[in-house]
Design an enzyme around this catalytic site. Structure first.
Site, PDB file in Angstrom:
ATOM      1  N   VAL A 262     -75.275  18.599-106.354  1.00  0.00           N
ATOM      2  CA  VAL A 262     -75.333  18.433-104.898  1.00  0.00           C
ATOM      3  C   VAL A 262     -75.921  19.697-104.243  1.00  0.00           C
ATOM      4  CG1 VAL A 262     -73.114  19.379-104.123  1.00  0.00           C
ATOM      5  CG2 VAL A 262     -73.994  17.276-103.080  1.00  0.00           C
ATOM      6  N   SER A 263     -75.931  20.778-104.988  1.00  0.00           N
ATOM      7  CA  SER A 263     -76.338  22.084-104.459  1.00  0.00           C
ATOM      8  C   SER A 263     -77.775  22.425-104.863  1.00  0.00           C
ATOM      9  CB  SER A 263     -75.366  23.150-104.990  1.00  0.00           C
ATOM     10  OG  SER A 263     -75.998  24.396-105.176  1.00  0.00           O
ATOM     11  N   PRO A 264     -78.686  22.538-103.879  1.00  0.00           N
ATOM     12  CA  PRO A 264     -80.079  22.858-104.199  1.00  0.00           C
ATOM     13  C   PRO A 264     -80.248  24.288-104.700  1.00  0.00           C
ATOM     14  CG  PRO A 264     -79.761  22.773-101.820  1.00  0.00           C
ATOM     15  CD  PRO A 264     -78.490  22.296-102.437  1.00  0.00           C
TER      16      PRO A 264
ATOM     17  N   SER B 196     -78.161  25.676-106.618  1.00  0.00           N
ATOM     18  CA  SER B 196     -77.809  25.562-108.038  1.00  0.00           C
ATOM     19  C   SER B 196     -79.040  25.168-108.860  1.00  0.00           C
ATOM     20  CB  SER B 196     -76.720  24.499-108.244  1.00  0.00           C
ATOM     21  OG  SER B 196     -75.456  24.956-107.829  1.00  0.00           O
TER      22      SER B 196
END
Lengths: 227, 227
Positions: free
Chosen positions: A16-18, A20
């Site tokens: 969900v984390s760009p 990341s």
């Protein structure tokens, strides 16, 4: 695999984390250049934010506007095809990543060689082509693109509903918290018998210093861009 | 000063913020290498956090622990002598920076050539030698170290209590908010007739790209370290 002289590093992330995604691609690109054994640790960001008491960025509208601009600039710099979903709130906050990260966790348990490919395909959907990552069909499509046989993908999808799969994602998330996490990604480098935690995707020069390596920017010479 | 072919950049900062110090030193170091006219914009961080609805980092204990570790690493990398005050909460949160930033603002209005030196001396006290920055004697000591004559320092201290001085700090803070600020430092580069805002002290490679310059790390060859 052998790990004889390889440094052990862990990457805690959530699709969900760009940010990341950026950290993930750099760690994949540098793993042999820096002689690292990178252990991918699929985690659940919403759990980390809640447990640490950290405020999700979408609660500050100026932060959201800045982050989208920042990601636009970073996508080019990191050569990663990040493009925000049209309905950001719906895709990222409302739907979230629990089914996806449970599936990555099942892959990590049963088919560890596919974790990298499966994770990247999830990011391609949510943070590039603006497609769902929560429905069974979406997950099976990711598995197929990553090269998992369809019967195995179905079996792993079943595992995401079992207690064992759910517990494993929870435990990994708890491990990140134990290393001091309040957001993702986290890189944990095990050097001199101690864990060294880095948050975010903008501390690679510090990681390089710790490892006695050289930071040469997000794309190594000769590597191909994802753009 | 001449500004004929110089790019105009603004740096919004507050001496209560150690990440601002890093950004400040880099901008000072690179101003001639990148042919920039860097306008120093003393601002009030607490006001920006409040107006933008951003959560101060001290409310998340894991974030505080990480930031101190991060600053320890960054101090070495940036060659800036950051050392956290013994009583962090007292020095940074409880006392804050309002009198200091009002003084820097008065210096900016009346003695702009001293803004850089005065700002650095404030950082040296709060973020290196663990000394107060709120009492009149502390402020006068900063002014003296920066080379301001004592009578002039006294006069500027008087200005900090006048409406004009207070308003100016407020207006600068509001300008930062208009550029999209939700924390400090902010670098605003005016390129092609548009403002480009960068938050924090870890986007210099992106700023270099925008300016068509090369990022050569936080200390340029031949420059002396502050450590």
């Amino acid at each position: 695999m052998s790990g004889s002289n390889k440094r052990m590093l862990e990457l805690f992330y959530d699709v969900v984390s760009p940010y990341s995604w950026l950290g993930f691609e750099v760690m994949c690109r540098y793993s042999s250049a820096w002689n690292m054994n990178v252990r991918l640790r699929p985690s659940f960001l919403a759990g980390i934010m809640k447990e640490s008491g950290n405020q999700p960025p979408h609660q500050v509208s100026k932060k959201v506007i800045y982050m989208l601009n920042d990601l636009h600039r970073l996508a080019k710099y990191f050569q990663v095809p990040i493009k925000e979903p049209k309905n950001l709130f719906e895709a990222v906050i409302k739907k979230g990543s629990l089914p996806a990260m449970r599936f990555v966790t099942a892959v990590d348990m049963e088919q560890p060689d596919f974790v990298e490919l499966v994770s990247r395909e999830f990011w391609m959907r949510i943070w590039s082509t603006d497609e769902d990552i929560t429905l069974p069909d979406s997950i099976l499509s990711v598995a197929q693109k990553a090269g998992l046989p369809s019967t195995e993908a179905q079996r792993l999808l079943g595992l995401t509903k079992a207690a064992e799969g759910k517990d494993r994602l929870k435990r990994t998330t708890e491990e990140a918290l134990k290393y001091g996490s309040f957001g993702l990604p986290n890189i944990v480098a095990h050097v001199d018998g101690k864990p060294h935690m880095f948050f975010g995707s903008d501390r690679f020069m510090l990681l390089a210093d710790l490892l006695g390596e050289k930071w040469m920017g997000p794309v190594l010479p000769g590597q191909k861009s994802l753009l």
